[in-house]
Motif scaffolding. Structure first.
Motif, PDB file in Angstrom:
ATOM      1  N   THR A 404      15.330 141.918 -74.533  1.00 25.01           N
ATOM      2  CA  THR A 404      15.643 141.261 -75.809  1.00 25.01           C
ATOM      3  C   THR A 404      17.109 140.856 -75.897  1.00 25.01           C
ATOM      4  N   SER A 406      19.012 140.178 -73.042  1.00 29.96           N
ATOM      5  CA  SER A 406      19.338 139.251 -71.957  1.00 29.96           C
ATOM      6  C   SER A 406      18.493 137.982 -71.978  1.00 29.96           C
ATOM      7  N   GLY A 408      15.884 137.417 -74.521  1.00 28.91           N
ATOM      8  CA  GLY A 408      15.592 137.034 -75.894  1.00 28.91           C
ATOM      9  C   GLY A 408      14.151 137.296 -76.289  1.00 28.91           C
ATOM     10  N   LYS A 421      18.002 135.612 -78.691  1.00 34.11           N
ATOM     11  CA  LYS A 421      18.657 136.740 -78.039  1.00 34.11           C
ATOM     12  C   LYS A 421      19.272 137.663 -79.084  1.00 34.11           C
TER      13      LYS A 421
END
Length: 595
Positions: A404, A406, A408, A421
């Motif tokens: 989440t 790196s 998104g 992100k």
């Protein structure tokens, strides 16, 4: 006309230099120096506030670090790392790397360095290092290489890899965004990757062969006469037919082929490794399962402790089979150590006598009841056993937190895929909460994951960064730098910018260095007739050369307690690499852009 710095800027620079000297001398603990620094800033700004501020604003600035998102992020990442350790989630990866280290320690370190560099090109530096720390600690616990000689080189490799793409670190994104706002042509994701790859190849021998030698050995000397426990391995793969016994294990019943249980002996760690490797159990399966069910129902950890049989114990004269320990107390005896017995005389199920040491597994309450009732002396060094039933869950939580931040969250905007992100502070905090909620980490054990020294050091470094920025010290230093660069050749101009930003990033913050350095570099390029891109890249590279102090980057602080590092270790091992990288990258920029 160039003006002298204001009194607040002078004071900010003086406090920074004093703090650095105190850290480097090492006469006082880092946490004491950090707390004194915070107090000096708070008291100083209370009696001499910055222009346009109130006295209490200075106190807020000094103590804001304790509630800063960077501190929350690091603490949350430490908690998630603790979750990976106590659940054994990374044991398969650690076992694979351990095999390489057993072949050759230097080869293992090289493989780890290259893997760390490549991973951090695409994933944020901090989560990569959080994943690697417990793996390194597991390898160090096996005595294959001291953690102090692996963690810092590995952290540096991660920082080098993060420098190679625009998405490698949030600082890279900040520099590129500021340059874009100033009117420079956009920089693509891999536009400067070849430069960093070449610099990384040049830096690799230093990381691999030199830096570990500059760091002290923090490994614990093996205990003389470590206890050897004799036990019976039940079930699993027969060691005589394809099963591989781990190092440090002795197999005693060689005559048997497929019929168990098998009499083995070794240290606590060795027999536990043997049970995992051969998929067997060190005690009857029914009691092992019962303990696990009780642990799950009560929400308590399973621990293994050593207990000595005293002269008053009822166990004297009994074997494990006749003692009724499992039925009476719900604990499992994993092995027996008999002082003075040689391997030939030892038995996996002897008649117990005074002085024997039992390795017992169970819930702490049941273990205490067992030791009281049977007159056993409980020895120091109880060990929590990994909660392997939650290993997959802990790994999933960590990977979700990394993804989440790196990659998104999946999201579609107007029919187009536009992932959102999350800031690393949000994703890591959510991951830490998930570790608590799911029981991967016990809230009352969270203190074992955190380091008080690291917490106060972070708070002090954030306060220093703020006061250097708000007092105008950083801006004055940038202005002073710009005056002399017009007379230098391109290579020295690039080196000077990079070195200036490196100093800022090692003593203030990456964001401060990027925010101040990028406009300065862009304006200098226009004044001296050079293309702006190489000068902006010099700023980007300088922001990533954060090896010389622990306060320069959050991964430096993450490894500080695990590696047992002092401030002096970072200065001694990191400063030569900073010099190497500044020289190499400056020359590469000149050659790449034909300056």
């Amino acid at each position: 006309m160039f003006e002298a710095p204001n009194p607040h800027a002078i004071a900010a620079m003086a406090v920074t230099v004093t703090m650095f000297i105190a850290f480097a001398r090492g006469r006082y603990p880092e946490e004491i120096i950090s707390l004194v620094t915070i107090a000096v800033i708070g008291v100083g700004l209370y009696f001499a506030p910055l222009p346009g501020t109130r006295p209490t604003d200075g106190l807020t600035l000094a103590f804001a670090g304790f509630g800063h998102s960077a501190l929350v992020t690091i603490c949350a990442l430490m908690i998630m790392g603790r979750g990976l350790v106590v659940t054994g989630a990374l044991e398969p990866v650690a076992a694979g790397l351990e095999k390489v280290f057993r072949i050759n320690g230097q080869l293992g370190l090289l493989v780890a360095l290259v893997a760390a560099f490549l991973m951090s090109m695409f994933v944020n530096d901090t989560p990569v290092m959080v994943l690697l720390i417990p793996i390194v600690m597991a390898i160090a616990a096996k005595g294959l290489m001291p953690s102090s000689r692996v963690l810092m080189p590995l952290n540096t490799a991660v920082l080098l890899g993060g420098m190679s793409t625009t998405i490698g670190t949030s600082t890279n994104i900040l520099v590129v965004s500021i340059a874009d706002d100033l009117g420079m042509d956009p920089i693509s994701v891999f536009q400067f990757t070849p430069l960093v790859l070449v610099a990384g190849i040049i830096a690799l021998p230093y990381l691999w062969l030199v830096m570990p030698r500059l760091l002290r050995d923090n490994s614990v000397a093996p205990e003389q006469g470590a206890r050897i426990f004799h036990t019976r391995l039940r079930g699993g793969e027969p060691p005589m037919r394809g099963g591989t016994l781990p190092e440090g294990i002795t197999l005693h019943n060689h005559a048997e082929t497929d019929i168990g249980p098998f009499h083995i002996s070794g240290t606590h760690e060795a027999i536990a490794d043997a049970a995992r490797a051969l998929k067997g159990e060190l005690a009857p399966v029914w009691i092992i399962e019962r303990i696990r069910q009780i642990s799950k129902a009560r929400g308590e950890d399973i621990v293994a402790v050593e207990m000595t049989v005293t002269a008053d114990s009822r166990l004297i004269g009994h074997t494990l089979a006749t003692s009724g320990i499992a039925d009476l107390f719900g604990v499992a005896v994993l092995g027996i150590h008999r002082p003075g017995a040689n391997a030939a005389e030892a038995d996996a199920n002897p008649v117990m006598r005074e002085g024997d040491v039992l390795l017992v597994m169970g819930i702490d309450e049941d273990l205490s009841a067992f030791s009281r009732a049977d007159a056993l002396l409980r020895l120091e060094g109880a060990r929590e056993l990994p909660r392997r039933s939650k290993a997959v869950l802990a790994a999933a939580i960590m990977l979700t937190a990394i993804a989440t931040a790196s990659l998104g969250l999946p999201w579609f905007d107007g029919g187009q895929y536009a992932p959102i992100k999350l800031p690393i502070a949000i994703s890591s905090l959510a991951g830490a909460i998930a570790m608590f909620v799911t029981g991967c980490v016990k809230f009352d054990r969270v203190g074992r994951a955190l380091s008080a020294k690291v917490i106060v050091l972070i708070a002090a470094s954030l306060a220093i960064g703020r006061v250097i920025d708000d007092s105008g010290a950083a801006a004055w230093l940038g202005e002073a730098l710009s005056l002399g660069l017009a007379y230098l050749p391109p290579a020295l101009t690039l080196a000077a910018i990079m070195l200036f930003v490196t100093v800022l990033t090692n003593f203030a913050s990456n964001a401060t260095a990027a925010t101040i350095g990028t406009p300065i570099a862009y304006n200098i390029a226009a004044q001296i007739g050079l293309p702006p891109e190489p000068l902006v890249l010099a700023v980007l590279f300088g922001c990533n050369l954060c090896y010389a102090t622990p306060i320069a980057y959050q991964t430096n602080l993450l490894i500080m307690s695990e590696g047992g590092y002092t401030f002096r270790d970072y200065v001694r091992a990191g400063t030569p690499l900073v010099a190497i990288m500044v020289a190499v990258l400056s020359v590469l920029l000149v050659l790449w852009y034909g300056l």
